[in-house]
Design a protein around this motif. Structure first.
Motif, PDB file in Angstrom:
ATOM      1  N   UNK A   1     -37.986 -21.479 -29.954  1.00 20.87           N
ATOM      2  CA  UNK A   1     -37.251 -22.402 -29.092  1.00 20.87           C
ATOM      3  C   UNK A   1     -37.713 -23.839 -29.314  1.00 20.87           C
ATOM      4  N   UNK A   2     -39.032 -24.063 -29.242  1.00 22.19           N
ATOM      5  CA  UNK A   2     -39.551 -25.417 -29.387  1.00 22.19           C
ATOM      6  C   UNK A   2     -39.511 -25.902 -30.829  1.00 22.19           C
ATOM      7  N   UNK A   3     -39.524 -24.978 -31.779  1.00 27.54           N
ATOM      8  CA  UNK A   3     -39.419 -25.376 -33.178  1.00 27.54           C
ATOM      9  C   UNK A   3     -38.083 -26.055 -33.466  1.00 27.54           C
ATOM     10  N   UNK A   4     -37.055 -25.748 -32.666  1.00 24.93           N
ATOM     11  CA  UNK A   4     -35.730 -26.336 -32.868  1.00 24.93           C
ATOM     12  C   UNK A   4     -35.601 -27.729 -32.258  1.00 24.93           C
ATOM     13  N   UNK A   5     -36.527 -28.135 -31.404  1.00 28.50           N
ATOM     14  CA  UNK A   5     -36.388 -29.393 -30.667  1.00 28.50           C
ATOM     15  C   UNK A   5     -36.229 -30.631 -31.553  1.00 28.50           C
ATOM     16  N   UNK A   6     -37.039 -30.808 -32.602  1.00 31.24           N
ATOM     17  CA  UNK A   6     -36.881 -32.032 -33.390  1.00 31.24           C
ATOM     18  C   UNK A   6     -35.550 -32.135 -34.128  1.00 31.24           C
ATOM     19  N   UNK A   7     -34.851 -31.014 -34.273  1.00 27.12           N
ATOM     20  CA  UNK A   7     -33.603 -31.004 -35.039  1.00 27.12           C
ATOM     21  C   UNK A   7     -32.354 -31.031 -34.157  1.00 27.12           C
ATOM     22  N   UNK A   8     -32.507 -30.711 -32.875  1.00 31.07           N
ATOM     23  CA  UNK A   8     -31.367 -30.609 -31.978  1.00 31.07           C
ATOM     24  C   UNK A   8     -31.708 -31.262 -30.646  1.00 31.07           C
ATOM     25  N   UNK A   9     -30.669 -31.664 -29.915  1.00 27.15           N
ATOM     26  CA  UNK A   9     -30.878 -32.228 -28.600  1.00 27.15           C
ATOM     27  C   UNK A   9     -31.299 -31.161 -27.601  1.00 27.15           C
ATOM     28  N   UNK A  10     -31.928 -31.597 -26.505  1.00 25.04           N
ATOM     29  CA  UNK A  10     -32.384 -30.666 -25.474  1.00 25.04           C
ATOM     30  C   UNK A  10     -31.237 -29.852 -24.909  1.00 25.04           C
ATOM     31  N   UNK A  11     -30.103 -30.492 -24.641  1.00 20.63           N
ATOM     32  CA  UNK A  11     -28.953 -29.775 -24.080  1.00 20.63           C
ATOM     33  C   UNK A  11     -28.389 -28.766 -25.079  1.00 20.63           C
ATOM     34  N   UNK A  12     -28.382 -29.112 -26.357  1.00 22.66           N
ATOM     35  CA  UNK A  12     -27.858 -28.195 -27.381  1.00 22.66           C
ATOM     36  C   UNK A  12     -28.723 -26.943 -27.496  1.00 22.66           C
TER      37      UNK A  12
ATOM     38  N   UNK B   1     -31.144 -40.791 -23.924  1.00 26.59           N
ATOM     39  CA  UNK B   1     -29.732 -41.164 -24.119  1.00 26.59           C
ATOM     40  C   UNK B   1     -28.985 -40.146 -24.961  1.00 26.59           C
ATOM     41  N   UNK B   2     -29.380 -38.872 -24.857  1.00 28.69           N
ATOM     42  CA  UNK B   2     -28.707 -37.803 -25.597  1.00 28.69           C
ATOM     43  C   UNK B   2     -27.382 -37.452 -24.922  1.00 28.69           C
ATOM     44  N   UNK B   3     -26.331 -37.461 -25.697  1.00 27.33           N
ATOM     45  CA  UNK B   3     -25.019 -37.053 -25.210  1.00 27.33           C
ATOM     46  C   UNK B   3     -24.610 -35.813 -25.999  1.00 27.33           C
ATOM     47  N   UNK B   4     -24.517 -34.656 -25.349  1.00 22.91           N
ATOM     48  CA  UNK B   4     -24.172 -33.431 -26.085  1.00 22.91           C
ATOM     49  C   UNK B   4     -22.813 -33.559 -26.758  1.00 22.91           C
ATOM     50  N   UNK B   5     -22.647 -33.014 -27.950  1.00 25.96           N
ATOM     51  CA  UNK B   5     -21.345 -33.044 -28.623  1.00 25.96           C
ATOM     52  C   UNK B   5     -20.325 -32.217 -27.840  1.00 25.96           C
ATOM     53  N   UNK B   6     -19.039 -32.463 -28.069  1.00 30.57           N
ATOM     54  CA  UNK B   6     -17.993 -31.749 -27.318  1.00 30.57           C
ATOM     55  C   UNK B   6     -18.126 -30.227 -27.393  1.00 30.57           C
ATOM     56  N   UNK B   7     -18.482 -29.688 -28.553  1.00 26.78           N
ATOM     57  CA  UNK B   7     -18.606 -28.233 -28.677  1.00 26.78           C
ATOM     58  C   UNK B   7     -19.695 -27.701 -27.755  1.00 26.78           C
ATOM     59  N   UNK B   8     -20.801 -28.439 -27.641  1.00 24.71           N
ATOM     60  CA  UNK B   8     -21.883 -28.013 -26.754  1.00 24.71           C
ATOM     61  C   UNK B   8     -21.435 -28.043 -25.304  1.00 24.71           C
ATOM     62  N   UNK B   9     -20.733 -29.108 -24.913  1.00 21.88           N
ATOM     63  CA  UNK B   9     -20.256 -29.210 -23.530  1.00 21.88           C
ATOM     64  C   UNK B   9     -19.253 -28.105 -23.214  1.00 21.88           C
ATOM     65  N   UNK B  10     -18.368 -27.812 -24.167  1.00 28.07           N
ATOM     66  CA  UNK B  10     -17.391 -26.747 -23.947  1.00 28.07           C
ATOM     67  C   UNK B  10     -18.086 -25.398 -23.821  1.00 28.07           C
ATOM     68  N   UNK B  11     -19.022 -25.126 -24.732  1.00 24.02           N
ATOM     69  CA  UNK B  11     -19.763 -23.879 -24.658  1.00 24.02           C
ATOM     70  C   UNK B  11     -20.562 -23.765 -23.379  1.00 24.02           C
ATOM     71  N   UNK B  12     -21.179 -24.881 -22.945  1.00 24.42           N
ATOM     72  CA  UNK B  12     -21.952 -24.891 -21.707  1.00 24.42           C
ATOM     73  C   UNK B  12     -21.071 -24.535 -20.510  1.00 24.42           C
TER      74      UNK B  12
END
Length: 340
Positions: free
Chosen positions: A95-106, A281-292
């Motif tokens: 889980x934490x290994x993915x943090x530098x590559x993806x936003x927290x919300x993603x 200032x992370x804004x999740x991409x539309x796909x992430x918001x839709x999936x969420x």
């Protein structure tokens, strides 16, 4: 932590208890994960997870000794605790290994396949009922996870890491339900967090030998940066928050039906998205918001159905978890009695 009553706890009270515990745990997990994301700029993931385990041992051992029964430093269920610790250490390392590559919300949105996995595992391994409405909600929820992973734009292999964490987290919560109240929450927390600290160091060393040492993988390296002692207070606070959150989550699954508690894990998502926006200032991409949105709707649907069933008296807690005192063996229940 309040000790359990020797009398059976009514199912509605157990449900409320579980829901409150899991909601509080999710709020603390948001704070913890935001701190982890910030510290990973400087620290590898391994010492951060180890610090949480060290703090847990330092706090829980004297607390258990002071409180006494039903809490105990000895456990006949240590194989279950060791299994939970292995799942915990492996899953959250990914889980934490993915943090530098993806936003927290993603990362968090993909991880929230966990309640869906939990509901399925509860049906398969605990014999909890799973009707047509819940099956439909689970299918919709998994569709939300797929959308959040954005396969249409090319599946990012990093996105698989939080998904694997979700699977290991769900399995660990099913084990918590298996443990039930044969042991207190303090004992469960101590064993799982202590074992995970022991396991995380050799696992981290092994990963560091395999993964190339590049600028993108600095958070997976082996060793501590110079001046680490200057952040001792921050590492201690991180450990305390993570310990309390983990114990609250474990408690929730100990006292309440797993498929009832699991949907309330979703309270994490909006808080994570809000905090990520405020801090970075992370804004999740539309796909992430839709999936969420789809995942949350699916989870709320399952929770609503479970609440209605509980009010009608259609579901009751497992006999072995509702009629005995923590620290004492549960009454023997036949397989026929355990089948809904």
């Amino acid at each position: 932590m309040a000790m359990m009553s020797t009398y059976p706890v009514p199912a509605p009270s157990r449900a409320v208890h579980g829901i409150l515990c899991i909601t509080a745990a999710m709020l603390l997990f948001v704070v913890q994960d935001a701190a982890m994301k910030s510290l990973l700029v400087t620290y590898p993931v391994w010492p951060l997870l180890f610090a949480r385990s060290v703090v847990a041992v330092m706090v829980l051992v004297p607390l258990i000794v002071w409180l006494g029964a039903p809490h105990s430093l000895r456990s006949a269920l240590w194989p279950l605790h060791l299994a939970r610790a292995a799942l915990f250490a492996t899953g959250f390392s990914m889980f934490y290994a993915a943090f530098p590559f993806m936003g927290l919300a993603e990362v968090s949105t993909i991880f929230f396949a966990a309640p869906l996995f939990t509901a399925l595992m509860a049906a398969l391994f605990l014999g909890e009922r799973i009707g047509a409405y819940r099956v439909a909600a689970l299918v919709v929820g998994f569709a939300g996870v797929v959308i959040a992973m954005r396969p249409a734009g090319g599946l990012d292999l990093v996105a698989v890491l939080p998904l694997l964490c979700a699977l290991s987290y769900a399995a660990s919560q099913i084990l918590a339900r298996r443990i039930g109240e044969r042991e207190s929450t303090l004992t469960v927390g101590l064993y799982t967090l202590a074992f995970s600290g022991v396991l995380i160091l050799p696992a981290g060393w092994a990963v560091a030998q395999i993964v190339p040492d590049t600028a993108a993988t600095q958070h997976l390296r082996w060793g501590l940066p110079a001046g680490a002692l200057a952040d001792l207070a921050s590492l201690t606070a991180l450990g305390l928050v993570g310990m309390v959150a983990y114990m609250l989550a474990s408690r929730a699954y100990q006292v309440a039906n797993a498929s009832l508690v699991a949907p309330f894990d979703y309270t994490y998502l909006p808080f994570a998205a809000l905090l990520a926006y405020v801090l970075w200032a992370e804004v999740p991409p539309p796909a992430t918001l839709a999936g969420m949105a789809i995942i949350i709707a699916s989870g709320l649907c399952i929770g609503w159905r479970e609440t209605r069933a509980a009010r009608r008296g259609d579901t009751t807690p497992a006999i072995a978890e509702s009629t005995f005192t923590p620290g004492h063996p549960p009454p023997q229940v036949s397989e026929d009695d355990q089948t809904p």
